[in-house]
Motif scaffolding. Structure first.
Motif, mmCIF file in Angstrom:
data_model
loop_
_atom_site.group_PDB
_atom_site.id
_atom_site.type_symbol
_atom_site.label_atom_id
_atom_site.label_comp_id
_atom_site.label_asym_id
_atom_site.label_seq_id
_atom_site.Cartn_x
_atom_site.Cartn_y
_atom_site.Cartn_z
ATOM 1 N N ILE A 1 -11.230 -6.640 11.889
ATOM 2 C CA ILE A 1 -10.169 -5.927 11.166
ATOM 3 C C ILE A 1 -8.969 -6.854 10.965
ATOM 4 O O ILE A 1 -8.412 -6.937 9.864
ATOM 5 C CB ILE A 1 -9.754 -4.656 11.953
ATOM 6 N N LYS B 1 -4.088 17.897 4.779
ATOM 7 C CA LYS B 1 -5.531 17.694 4.712
ATOM 8 C C LYS B 1 -5.852 16.778 3.539
ATOM 9 O O LYS B 1 -5.474 17.067 2.403
ATOM 10 C CB LYS B 1 -6.243 19.041 4.540
ATOM 11 N N ASP B 2 -6.567 15.708 3.808
ATOM 12 C CA ASP B 2 -6.869 14.728 2.774
ATOM 13 C C ASP B 2 -8.033 13.872 3.259
ATOM 14 O O ASP B 2 -7.829 12.919 3.999
ATOM 15 C CB ASP B 2 -5.625 13.864 2.518
ATOM 16 N N ASN B 3 -9.241 14.239 2.853
ATOM 17 C CA ASN B 3 -10.431 13.499 3.290
ATOM 18 C C ASN B 3 -10.954 12.640 2.148
ATOM 19 O O ASN B 3 -11.955 12.948 1.522
ATOM 20 C CB ASN B 3 -11.515 14.468 3.766
ATOM 21 N N THR B 4 -10.237 11.554 1.888
ATOM 22 C CA THR B 4 -10.608 10.703 0.757
ATOM 23 C C THR B 4 -10.729 9.254 1.197
ATOM 24 O O THR B 4 -9.852 8.432 0.945
ATOM 25 C CB THR B 4 -9.552 10.816 -0.371
ATOM 26 N N GLY B 5 -11.829 8.952 1.843
ATOM 27 C CA GLY B 5 -12.085 7.564 2.217
ATOM 28 C C GLY B 5 -11.595 7.227 3.610
ATOM 29 O O GLY B 5 -11.220 8.099 4.382
ATOM 30 N N TYR B 6 -11.636 5.934 3.930
ATOM 31 C CA TYR B 6 -11.330 5.487 5.289
ATOM 32 C C TYR B 6 -9.870 5.737 5.643
ATOM 33 O O TYR B 6 -8.990 5.646 4.798
ATOM 34 C CB TYR B 6 -11.665 3.998 5.440
ATOM 35 N N ASP B 7 -9.640 6.014 6.904
ATOM 36 C CA ASP B 7 -8.325 6.386 7.407
ATOM 37 C C ASP B 7 -7.480 5.129 7.644
ATOM 38 O O ASP B 7 -7.401 4.629 8.762
ATOM 39 C CB ASP B 7 -8.509 7.187 8.698
ATOM 40 N N LEU B 8 -6.865 4.639 6.581
ATOM 41 C CA LEU B 8 -6.034 3.439 6.713
ATOM 42 C C LEU B 8 -4.779 3.726 7.541
ATOM 43 O O LEU B 8 -4.313 2.877 8.294
ATOM 44 C CB LEU B 8 -5.638 2.929 5.320
ATOM 45 N N ASP C 1 -4.122 5.542 10.171
ATOM 46 C CA ASP C 1 -4.214 5.427 11.627
ATOM 47 C C ASP C 1 -4.554 4.021 12.095
ATOM 48 O O ASP C 1 -4.429 3.730 13.285
ATOM 49 C CB ASP C 1 -5.218 6.458 12.166
ATOM 50 N N LEU C 2 -4.986 3.181 11.158
ATOM 51 C CA LEU C 2 -5.217 1.784 11.516
ATOM 52 C C LEU C 2 -3.890 1.034 11.653
ATOM 53 O O LEU C 2 -3.726 0.203 12.552
ATOM 54 C CB LEU C 2 -6.096 1.150 10.434
ATOM 55 N N TRP D 1 0.865 -1.184 0.000
ATOM 56 C CA TRP D 1 0.000 0.000 0.000
ATOM 57 C C TRP D 1 0.896 1.225 0.000
ATOM 58 O O TRP D 1 1.602 1.476 0.964
ATOM 59 C CB TRP D 1 -0.925 0.021 1.211
#
Lengths: 477, 477
Positions: free
Chosen positions: A458, A191-198, A200-201, A183
């Protein structure tokens, strides 16, 4: 299970990916990788792989998923919860990122630095400094711990108050998934609000969802002014009141607010070379105050003097010293950072890394102290830490003259007592060290079934073959 | 599909959960919930539910999962990407959190506030102010947008530079999962490394993984000093140079650094009541500088004067004005915040919400400008925004005298041109507004297959029945 479960043919296939010189099977060379610093966890492994590229990491994990081989990622081997230690069965292959230690890029205008997962924290700090910037993560182990491990444990340290944990210091990641897929999330964006926050996972997942092979880190301007003071105070309650004043007065310029008990100061002056008590009289508690200002050096001087004056007027500060040189600043921090080491000559120590909402620290200290002393009369509580973050290293040295092994044998029992007080205050049993093996079973016990179930889902979604650092953080039911 | 697909019996079961007075089926009452503010998205729905408690939300989602009924969460209905609008088929039930609008708790010592997911942002700001604290999230729609929506879109706004997005302002969440189970993650801790980061997975998920019914938010000390200035400058390059100086000088005291083009100032002075150009001569570009200091009011004055003096000496600042009253500060910010509205009387506007690494803003502005004007000669580019965050609202007003519908008809084409430049600079096509319906297909196009696959796996793991805001952010393959 025994070592023979991993057939020589399979080990040879893994070795071929990195080349024989980077595939270690020699027992003496493997030995230091099988145990963590304090010797709390020991494991076994037939093979240590040192890949030289993200592609080699990818090939290793693809083969591991194909063959069901467990992989334990290891960076600086400085973790405190056994997350980096292979299990005892001897079937875990260790993957070390030590050869992937490059600083890939530094951009002082965008304030970002891109590093390999195996880059040493001190090297990152220095690369930032070389372009007039600050990378604020600072830990006792910074000379040997590595960025991939710092990210995987969401490392904290002494600068969290102003700059946040590692999670707040990272903009993007490159991760090799357990399946071997890569990945590329090496984004340099605030700033980047494009889908799920991978991102921080993977941060804080302790290598159970993938291996972090690269990261985009945030840089900051270097402060123009820096001041450090040590104040003698009467109680954790007074420390909290002083912290409130400090955060109102200094705002984000307050870069450290550390609490220490008298016994800690005694331990360090007794056992640590070069540490001496900078105040003429003893005080029940101490706070170390660190202020960094961006505009001028004078602002930091004015701030620390105003704060201490306010503290004296409000009868919170009994005595105080402001460091008058960089050497004195370092000496004050050295006292604080030596507290753990200074406990060792005092015998066994049962440790906790807990946090509570900062407003509850005085009550927590009082309740936990009562409960511990009731169970272990004579125990010497050396509870210190990042008051401003609500994070206390609640360490307990054995009673004088007690049997060390018998005292350490009560580790779980004492943990339960302290963690019980922590949980009733809405706190965390692992503020900054993580779960690893040490707190895995306790996590499943204290979290709700639905929270554990979400974590299991998960884990299964990311690591269908179950090869990624198994036995750490969660065990699937 | 048509409205009849949702049988009256099923609608009655949903209505029974909240009570008939909170189950809206009247077309006139439903109408405003079926369209978003600019009219870009219109949908259909047979039923609007207004639960009064987390338990009622839970019962609704459990029934929805059982019966395969799609649920669209809605809070302030101020989103800009169609995330809150039901689909056209008429089978989506809307769940509004408007009755769950309480401030549950405020703790000024721990600096936390706990709010319902339906609490209005302005109410949260006021509750913080009432105890001498600041909740920094600030948006044009703060009088009507609600915390659950702010979290679900990871809202940005004008204070991100110093305080971060909504993600950085949240410590804990309460979420009702699509299955109806409740995750109580309402932790008040600054440090908590205990397993996978579920919180950040729900933040920014635009209501596709669950419904945020409660949140623990961070509070900050109120600043002692506040200064606002407007500077006329020559180019985005000069703005970037000035920003570097500002962030070195002010550090975290730099609370805003906004870029505006001359045409934006002309639009606002022409169309917005009470806005006038505060500088005597026109300049190609402008920056609005906002400084907040914690120690004293004088520090802010000294900082802003030093910065402007440095800027003039370095020939970056051509002219500047410092607001001399709170009213003047508001007037300068009003100009900046009116830029979008001021475009409306100028005809059609094609909008973008993009970010690039801050060091690449000048090159991005030049390249995007060339490409847009080549495709649409005479287009009036009104690109403005949060320079310090690398986030530009790249808005394009139609050429004078052009046909509005024909211009707007080129939306996708122009998007592709601008986003192409953004992506080649390593940027984001949605810096702060999110994906919703507007950018859903584009997201799947620009992200790697493995990144989309990870998002699909998360969506399936959390919402096995596929009922949670379907058609937004991701569509499962």
């Amino acid at each position: 299970m025994d070592l023979s479960a991993l057939k020589p043919e399979l080990l040879a296939r893994f070795a071929a990916i990195v080349g024989d010189s980077h595939a270690i099977r020699d027992a003496a060379e493997l030995a230091p990788r099988l145990v963590e610093g304090r010797g709390l966890y020991r494991g076994a492994s037939p093979l240590l792989l040192k890949p030289g590229s993200t592609q080699e990491v990818s090939a290793i994990l693809a083969l591991a998923s194909e063959t069901g081989t467990a992989i334990v990622p290891q960076t600086g081997n400085t973790g405190l919860v056994g997350g980096q230690t292979p299990r005892e069965g001897g079937n875990d292959v260790i993957l070390s990122l030590e050869r992937m230690n490059r600083i890939r890029d530094v951009d002082p205008v965008a304030n970002v630095l891109v590093a390999d997962g195996g880059a040493i924290l001190a090297d990152v700090q220095q690369a930032a400094e070389a372009v007039g910037r600050l990378f604020p993560l600072s830990l006792g182990s910074e000379g040997s711990c590595r960025i991939g491990g710092n990210l995987s444990t969401n490392a904290g340290g002494t600068a969290v108050l102003a700059y946040g944990n590692m999670r707040q210091l990272c903009l993007g990641l490159e991760v090799v998934l357990p399946t071997g897929e890569i990945w590329d999330g090496l984004r340099r964006l605030k700033k980047d609000n494009t889908g799920y926050d991978l991102r921080d996972l993977f941060i804080g997942a302790e290598g159970t969802l993938g291996i972090i092979t690269g990261a985009v880190l945030k840089l900051y301007p270097q402060p123009a002014g820096h001041q450090v003071a040590l104040a003698g105070i009467g109680s954790p309650e007074d420390a909290l009141r002083l912290f409130e004043r400090a955060s109102n007065l200094c705002g984000p310029a307050l870069t450290g607010f550390e609490l220490m008990p008298r016994i800690g100061v005694e331990f360090t002056t007794r056992h640590i070379d070069g540490v001496r008590d900078p105040l003429s009289e003893p005080h029940p508690w101490y706070v170390l105050i660190d202020i960094s200002t961006s505009d001028t050096a004078e602002t930091a001087e004015i701030m620390i003097q105003s704060l201490l004056e306010q503290g004296v007027e409000a009868e919170l500060v009994r005595d105080a010293v402001i460091a008058s040189s960089v050497a004195q600043q370092k000496a004050l921090w050295h006292m604080r950072e030596s507290l753990s080491d200074a406990q060792k000559p005092e015998g066994g120590s049962i440790k906790h890394d807990v946090s509570v909402p900062v407003s509850k620290i005085p009550a927590f200290m009082a309740e936990a102290g009562d409960a511990v002393l009731k169970a272990v009369p004579g125990a010497r509580i050396c509870a210190f830490g990042h008051l401003g973050d609500g994070n206390i290293h609640y360490n307990i040295s054995q009673p004088i003259g007690a049997d060390k092994a018998a005292f350490i044998g009560r580790w779980r029992e004492v943990n339960e007592i302290v963690h019980g007080v922590v949980l009733s205050a809405g706190g965390s049993i692992s503020a900054e060290h993580g779960i690893g093996q040490l707190k895995r079973d306790e996590l499943a016990h204290i979290r709700s079934p639905i929270e554990m179930e979400l974590m299991y889902r998960i884990k299964r979604a990311f690591d269908p073959a179950g090869i990624m650092n198994p036995g750490k953080v969660v065990t699937l039911p």
